[in-house]
Write an enzyme that holds these catalytic residues in place. Structure first.
Site, PDB file in Angstrom:
ATOM      1  N   HIS A  86      -1.190  -0.080  16.575  1.00  0.00           N
ATOM      2  CA  HIS A  86      -0.073   0.328  15.712  1.00  0.00           C
ATOM      3  C   HIS A  86       1.302   0.202  16.368  1.00  0.00           C
ATOM      4  O   HIS A  86       2.286   0.588  15.767  1.00  0.00           O
ATOM      5  CB  HIS A  86      -0.235   1.796  15.280  1.00  0.00           C
ATOM      6  CG  HIS A  86      -1.246   2.014  14.202  1.00  0.00           C
ATOM      7  ND1 HIS A  86      -2.588   1.874  14.395  1.00  0.00           N
ATOM      8  CD2 HIS A  86      -1.103   2.363  12.890  1.00  0.00           C
ATOM      9  CE1 HIS A  86      -3.230   2.142  13.265  1.00  0.00           C
ATOM     10  NE2 HIS A  86      -2.352   2.435  12.344  1.00  0.00           N
TER      11      HIS A  86
ATOM     12  N   GLU B  15      -3.973  -6.901   2.879  1.00  0.00           N
ATOM     13  CA  GLU B  15      -2.726  -7.530   3.339  1.00  0.00           C
ATOM     14  C   GLU B  15      -2.673  -9.018   3.000  1.00  0.00           C
ATOM     15  O   GLU B  15      -1.641  -9.532   2.578  1.00  0.00           O
ATOM     16  CB  GLU B  15      -2.544  -7.324   4.849  1.00  0.00           C
ATOM     17  CG  GLU B  15      -2.126  -5.909   5.245  1.00  0.00           C
ATOM     18  CD  GLU B  15      -3.256  -4.891   5.185  1.00  0.00           C
ATOM     19  OE1 GLU B  15      -4.435  -5.296   5.042  1.00  0.00           O
ATOM     20  OE2 GLU B  15      -2.972  -3.687   5.280  1.00  0.00           O
TER      21      GLU B  15
ATOM     22  N   GLU C  88       0.852  -1.192   0.000  1.00  0.00           N
ATOM     23  CA  GLU C  88       0.000   0.000   0.000  1.00  0.00           C
ATOM     24  C   GLU C  88       0.886   1.239   0.000  1.00  0.00           C
ATOM     25  O   GLU C  88       1.717   1.398   0.894  1.00  0.00           O
ATOM     26  CB  GLU C  88      -0.902  -0.033   1.243  1.00  0.00           C
ATOM     27  CG  GLU C  88      -1.865  -1.205   1.209  1.00  0.00           C
ATOM     28  CD  GLU C  88      -2.272  -1.697   2.595  1.00  0.00           C
ATOM     29  OE1 GLU C  88      -2.184  -0.927   3.567  1.00  0.00           O
ATOM     30  OE2 GLU C  88      -2.673  -2.874   2.694  1.00  0.00           O
TER      31      GLU C  88
HETATM   32  C1  LIG Z   1      -5.305  -3.292   7.743  1.00  0.00           C
HETATM   33  C2  LIG Z   1      -4.651  -1.987   7.624  1.00  0.00           C
HETATM   34  N1  LIG Z   1      -3.842  -1.748   6.584  1.00  0.00           N
HETATM   35  C3  LIG Z   1      -3.265  -0.539   6.441  1.00  0.00           C
HETATM   36  C4  LIG Z   1      -3.478   0.432   7.353  1.00  0.00           C
HETATM   37  C5  LIG Z   1      -2.822   1.787   7.196  1.00  0.00           C
HETATM   38  N2  LIG Z   1      -3.825   2.761   6.835  1.00  0.00           N
HETATM   39  C6  LIG Z   1      -4.413   3.549   7.747  1.00  0.00           C
HETATM   40  S1  LIG Z   1      -5.586   4.496   7.105  1.00  0.00           S
HETATM   41  C7  LIG Z   1      -5.329   3.887   5.562  1.00  0.00           C
HETATM   42  C8  LIG Z   1      -6.128   4.387   4.414  1.00  0.00           C
HETATM   43  C9  LIG Z   1      -7.574   4.205   4.629  1.00  0.00           C
HETATM   44  O1  LIG Z   1      -8.238   4.785   3.585  1.00  0.00           O
HETATM   45  P1  LIG Z   1      -9.810   4.915   3.609  1.00  0.00           P
HETATM   46  O2  LIG Z   1     -10.406   3.592   3.951  1.00  0.00           O
HETATM   47  O3  LIG Z   1     -10.212   5.532   2.351  1.00  0.00           O
HETATM   48  O4  LIG Z   1     -10.106   5.866   4.835  1.00  0.00           O
HETATM   49  P2  LIG Z   1      -9.709   7.409   5.007  1.00  0.00           P
HETATM   50  O5  LIG Z   1      -8.368   7.446   5.664  1.00  0.00           O
HETATM   51  O6  LIG Z   1      -9.695   8.037   3.681  1.00  0.00           O
HETATM   52  O7  LIG Z   1     -10.741   7.978   5.911  1.00  0.00           O
HETATM   53  C10 LIG Z   1      -4.333   2.941   5.578  1.00  0.00           C
HETATM   54  C11 LIG Z   1      -3.840   2.203   4.407  1.00  0.00           C
HETATM   55  C12 LIG Z   1      -4.308   0.135   8.450  1.00  0.00           C
HETATM   56  N3  LIG Z   1      -4.536   1.033   9.431  1.00  0.00           N
HETATM   57  N4  LIG Z   1      -4.892  -1.068   8.556  1.00  0.00           N
END
Ligand SMILES: Cc1ncc(C[n+]2csc(CCOP(=O)(O)OP(=O)(O)O)c2C)c(N)n1
Ligand SMILES: [Mg+2]
Lengths: 320, 325
Positions: B130, B61, B30
């Protein structure tokens, strides 16, 4: 659908409350050491949170994300323990252990934010299962972002909810980015709500910055769920005004994009609409904003006077 | 030695050099492509190698690691980024049931050469979802290797070794080390997997540090040396497989052993090392083997609670002094 004047003012007030809370939080975080951790703010996405939660009671449940302050405020949680949680204080809603990304306020039906993208959906189907099992007419709404539609959690949970006819409303806020990656890179179709059809459930794509529209669509979803017809998906197109987290320089955004979206700010749009309709006048709007500011200021004062947790707190509550 | 570079660029350079050397190497995860990684570690890679070899994925993942296993079995060498180590829970299935077992289960018909990068983030108030250090789960998996770099030099060398290894390798990188700077050797080099490194020689006690705890152990050693204590400091570097021989040799010299790691003490790497040392070296020990590690609870976002939770130099100094009476 006729929306009462009272409801309109309520929708507006809830949105202003969220914006004020988020702006103040932003300021305090930037000022220095009072707020630890990572913060993901939701300015710009208030209409989705409010339009959804205004259809729910405390007996209905919501799950939200790492960007969850707005949803929890919209659901009606008290700002004081929320702010104290952000400060890491003992009077926080999670005793200062959880912070922004993991907020929960169970008494108002806020069953949890989540640091793990998508996981709220897996839990939501369980709460919906319990609501059905216990023969309540309650429903569970789960908020998630465009990014979360890539998770196995989304597909598995939606399919399971549809198969078991669980009262879950899947509320997807498309803010165009998953961290720094644009939706066009990680979603191969235009509207993710189209996927609902694949699970045999209704799904609609709407303007997520139009709070009345969100309110109306979610009211249909709630009716559908309360009638035992299974899940319903709402995809709202919106935008986050700030970065992924506080401190994100946002250099992945094309020039001018934010400015275009600021013109579609859900609060500004609604304020203009209510003025035009004569539901509110300038004076009353000012009053609402001041009331919200006072609530937030009181929450900050409450947080500041609350002590830090004792070390023993780390070892409590591990088991029931 | 070349000019000083930061830990995160050491990782970046190792990956880029290996991609130049071997066209089967690619990165996936990602935000690893265009955005250059959530914390900038893969910056520039997409510009040099293109989106075919720097693949941005949806938040999936399990599918990312599953893809790596399948691609590795078919002859590629994936380097996946999982970001915060907590997210690895979503692909333990692919790492354990599939990646670690595949070669053995299929009677050595395939190799599974892949690297999974996971970042630990203790000390940032990032909270329960985290901030975890989960490496000991993976240290109990045969068929998988687990490395924990601690300096820019070994960050680069271990990454190269991991990419060249014919087995799945979990590469655990601490967020708090990303900005550590050091001079690194010029040209191509590897840091061997499965070997620890004696960082300071001493005679009074052996300190084994794991991953970023090296930085804490170095501080502790400075304090202890001022008090006339001469610890021998060993940087473990690989936690699966463990290089016990180097530790045994050191314990023969010092007769005392303490292990410091960020993960929980319960069922941690320290427990495994302590058990092995008492089995093989019982007669050489002048004191019980001790551990400085996280307590048996969850990590809080609250700074005071988090600080109490995490092991550090002060706790190590106190433990060593107590052991030396
Ligand atoms: C399982 C997992 N993978 C990766 C992350 C890292 N991460 C945190 S927020 C995010 C993006 C989320 O995007 P979206 O669902 O569009 O929500 P937004 O942040 O735009 O509100 C990622 C990849 C995570 N917290 N959990
Ligand atoms: Mg998004």
């Amino acid at each position: 659908m006729k929306i009462s004047k009272e409801t309109k003012i309520d929708l507006f007030t809830r949105m202003v409350k969220i914006r004020t809370f988020e702006d103040e939080t932003h300021k305090i975080f930037m000022a220095g050491k009072e707020m630890p951790g990572f913060l993901h703010l939701s300015q710009g996405e208030e209409a989705m949170a409010v339009g959804t939660c205004a259809n729910l009671t405390f007996d209905d449940a919501i799950y939200t994300t790492h960007r969850g302050h707005g949803c929890i405020i919209a659901k009606g949680a008290d700002l004081k323990p929320m702010m104290a949680e952000l400060f890491g204080r003992i009077d926080g809603c999670c005793k200062g252990r959880a912070g922004s990304m993991h907020f929960a306020d169970v008494k108002t039906g806020c069953m949890g934010s989540n640091g793990i993208v998508g996981e709220g959906m897996r839990l939501a189907i369980g709460t919906a299962f319990a609501q059905k099992y216990q023969k309540t007419k309650n429903v569970t709404a789960v908020f998630f972002g465009d990014g979360a539609t890539g998770t196995g959690a989304f597909h598995e949970s939606f399919n399971m909810a549809a198969t078991l006819k669980l009262p879950v409303i899947f509320v997807c806020s498309i803010n165009f980015y998953a961290q720094m990656t644009h939706k066009s890179v990680h979603i191969p179709i235009e509207h993710v709500a189209d996927r609902a059809a694949g699970y045999g459930a209704p799904g609609v794509t709407i303007d997520g910055n139009d709070v009345e529209l969100v309110y109306e669509e979610v009211s249909k979803a709630v009716k559908h769920c309360r009638a035992g017809k299974g899940p319903y998906m709402i995809e709202g197109i919106t935008y986050r005004h700030h970065g992924h987290f506080i401190g994100d320089p946002c250099n992945y955004r094309p020039a001018g994009e934010l400015e275009e979206w600021l013109k579609k700010d859900p609060i500004v749009l609604y304020e203009q609409k209510l003025l035009k309709e004569g539901v509110l006048d300038e004076k009353r709007i000012q009053q609402i904003k001041e009331e919200c500011k006072n609530l937030v200021d009181e929450a900050v004062a409450f947080a500041r006077q609350s002590p830090q947790p004792d070390i023993e707190e780390l070892y409590k509550d591990i088991l029931a | 030695m070349g000019k000083p570079i930061m830990f995160q660029w050491a990782i970046n350079h190792a990956i880029a050099e290996e991609m130049r050397r071997d066209p089967t190497v690619f990165i996936i995860g990602e935000d690893v492509g265009k955005p250059g990684g959530p914390f900038g570690v893969t910056r520039g890679i997409i510009d040099e190698f293109g989106p075919e070899r720097a693949v941005d994925t949806p938040i999936s993942e399990g599918a990312i690691i599953g893809l790596c296993v399948g691609a590795a079995a078919a002859g590629l060498r994936p380097v996946a980024e999982i970001m915060f180590m907590n997210f690895i829970t979503l692909c333990v299935e692919e790492l354990y049931n599939q990646a670690s077992k595949m070669r053995w289960m299929f009677g050595a018909q395939v190799k599974v050469p892949m690297v999974v990068r996971a970042m630990t983030a203790g000390g940032y108030g990032a909270g329960p979802h985290h901030s975890s250090s989960l490496e000991s789960w993976f240290a109990s998996m045969p068929g998988l290797k687990v490395v924990m770099p601690s300096t820019p030099v070994n960050a680069k060398g271990l990454m190269k070794a991991a990419i060249r290894d014919d087995n799945p390798v979990l590469y655990v990188e601490p967020l708090s080390s990303y900005r550590i700077k050091a001079e690194i050797p010029e040209g191509d080099y590897i840091t061997p997997i499965g070997k620890c490194e004696i960082v300071r020689e001493g005679t009074d006690i052996t300190i084994v540090s794991v991953g970023r705890m090296l930085q804490e152990a170095l501080k502790a050693v400075d304090v202890l040396e001022k008090d006339g204590i001469k610890p021998e400091l060993i940087d473990l570097l690989t936690i699966n497989p463990l290089d016990m021989e180097t530790i045994y040799a050191s314990v023969k010299k010092t007769n005392r052993l303490v292990i410091i790691h960020e993960a929980k003490q319960t069922m941690g790497i320290g427990a495994e090392i302590a058990a092995s040392v008492q089995e093989k070296m019982f007669d050489w020990l002048d004191a019980p083997v001790e551990r400085v590690a996280a307590p048996f609870t969850h990590i809080a976002f609250q700074p005071k609670l988090e600080q109490h939770y995490l092991p550090d130099a002060t706790k190590l100094v106190a433990k060593v002094k107590q052991m030396l009476g």
